[in-house]
Scaffold this active site. Sequence first.
Site, short mmCIF file in Angstrom:
data_model
loop_
_atom_site.label_atom_id
_atom_site.label_comp_id
_atom_site.label_asym_id
_atom_site.label_seq_id
_atom_site.Cartn_x
_atom_site.Cartn_y
_atom_site.Cartn_z
N ILE A 173 0.81 -1.21 0.00
CA ILE A 173 0.00 0.00 0.00
C ILE A 173 0.85 1.27 0.00
O ILE A 173 0.34 2.34 -0.32
CB ILE A 173 -1.00 0.03 1.17
CG1 ILE A 173 -0.28 0.00 2.53
CG2 ILE A 173 -2.01 -1.09 1.06
CD1 ILE A 173 -1.21 0.23 3.70
N SER A 209 -1.15 0.94 11.64
CA SER A 209 -1.20 -0.18 12.57
C SER A 209 -1.90 -1.34 11.86
O SER A 209 -1.71 -1.55 10.66
CB SER A 209 -1.91 0.23 13.86
OG SER A 209 -1.97 -0.83 14.78
N LYS A 233 2.11 -3.70 16.57
CA LYS A 233 1.00 -2.90 16.05
C LYS A 233 0.26 -2.16 17.17
O LYS A 233 -0.25 -1.05 16.96
CB LYS A 233 0.04 -3.79 15.27
CG LYS A 233 0.64 -4.41 14.01
CD LYS A 233 0.83 -3.38 12.90
CE LYS A 233 2.22 -2.91 12.67
NZ LYS A 233 2.35 -1.96 11.56
N ASP A 262 17.06 2.02 5.93
CA ASP A 262 16.97 0.64 6.39
C ASP A 262 16.44 0.69 7.82
O ASP A 262 17.15 1.10 8.74
CB ASP A 262 18.36 -0.01 6.36
CG ASP A 262 18.34 -1.44 6.88
OD1 ASP A 262 17.29 -1.91 7.37
OD2 ASP A 262 19.41 -2.10 6.83
N LYS A 303 13.98 -1.07 -6.40
CA LYS A 303 12.61 -1.63 -6.39
C LYS A 303 11.58 -0.50 -6.30
O LYS A 303 10.55 -0.52 -6.97
CB LYS A 303 12.47 -2.60 -5.22
CG LYS A 303 11.14 -3.34 -5.18
CD LYS A 303 11.13 -4.34 -4.02
CE LYS A 303 9.79 -5.06 -3.94
NZ LYS A 303 9.76 -5.99 -2.77
N ASN A 358 4.37 4.01 7.38
CA ASN A 358 3.69 2.93 6.67
C ASN A 358 4.45 1.61 6.65
O ASN A 358 3.85 0.54 6.63
CB ASN A 358 3.44 3.40 5.23
CG ASN A 358 3.04 2.28 4.31
OD1 ASN A 358 1.90 1.82 4.31
ND2 ASN A 358 3.98 1.80 3.50
N TYR A 366 4.10 -9.57 16.29
CA TYR A 366 3.51 -8.64 15.33
C TYR A 366 2.41 -7.82 15.99
O TYR A 366 2.37 -6.58 15.87
CB TYR A 366 2.95 -9.41 14.13
CG TYR A 366 2.21 -8.53 13.13
CD1 TYR A 366 2.90 -7.64 12.32
CD2 TYR A 366 0.82 -8.61 13.00
CE1 TYR A 366 2.22 -6.84 11.41
CE2 TYR A 366 0.14 -7.81 12.09
CZ TYR A 366 0.84 -6.93 11.30
OH TYR A 366 0.17 -6.14 10.40
#
Length: 311
Positions: free
Chosen positions: A30, A154, A184, A74, A54, A101, A180
């Site tokens: 996204i 999040s 978040k 990084d 990329k 993001n 994870y």
Amino acid sequence: MPSETDEKFSTAQATHVDKVVLVTGVSSGIGVETVRVLASTGATIFGTARNLDKAKEALNDVLDTGHLKLLFMDQTDLSSVRACAAEFRKESPKLNILINNAGVMNTPESRTKDGFELQFGTNHLSHFLLFYLLKDILLETSTPTFHSRVINVSSSGHCYSPIHLDNVNFEGNYNGWIAYGASKTANIYMATQIERLYGTQGLHGYSLHPGAFVSPNLQKYSQEEMKAAMQDKRALAYLTSIEQGCATTIYGSVSSELEGKGGLYLEGASIAVHPAPSGADGLEYGYSSWGFDESKERELWKFSKSWVGVE
């Protein structure tokens, strides 16, 4: 052909031509669409990536417009975050919107270059440091008609776990999904504490759930789960496109409904008003029972300053 988010937020073009936006993680997922839509408003976008080739390939059409400049960062290395912030300061005297993001998900147990659990270090600490190094510009850029904004991407996955401040590295009990979830939750706490500390100065914090979408890069360690989701009717009902996935970030960035407000959790391109059901998984909408906790938010802020080495 304009995307759905291009059309939905085209009215922001007139009011954002003078805005500067910094978006992390713009080489895939996204992040790419977020840059593309915000660039269509006429704003000047700075995008960070660890793999600049990329990112250039993904955003070549936007680079051609002159609305985008790419910066190397990084986020597994806090020295790289510091270097990126310093480079941004050379390039721009203003910053209206910081969009945190970038992220990793359900990774095998590993550490950042600074010794932190990879997901906590990447998803939270790198963004915390980036914000802290640029907050003076965000404060100075804020105007009475458009307050500066920090938007933390999040996830509903924050429902997997609260913050474990006594063991943020999950030493001895690592689980990729739990780690994870904790990272978040940290994204939400950081945004809410930004609001508490700086909201009256015209700098507001927001966190959000972008929705469930297919992103091979983000989900590279969750292939089995993704295969199962593609067979599950309930999971498919929640699935969104990449364009839909960035809509809540765009809403947080440009919506006049949010002007002067903050400390909000966003989802579905709107303000979340209901908690998630008890025992909710990563598909359900709403915020968890631990999603807002003033004591933990203040504590995380204090520890994060110490961990990244800022005063």
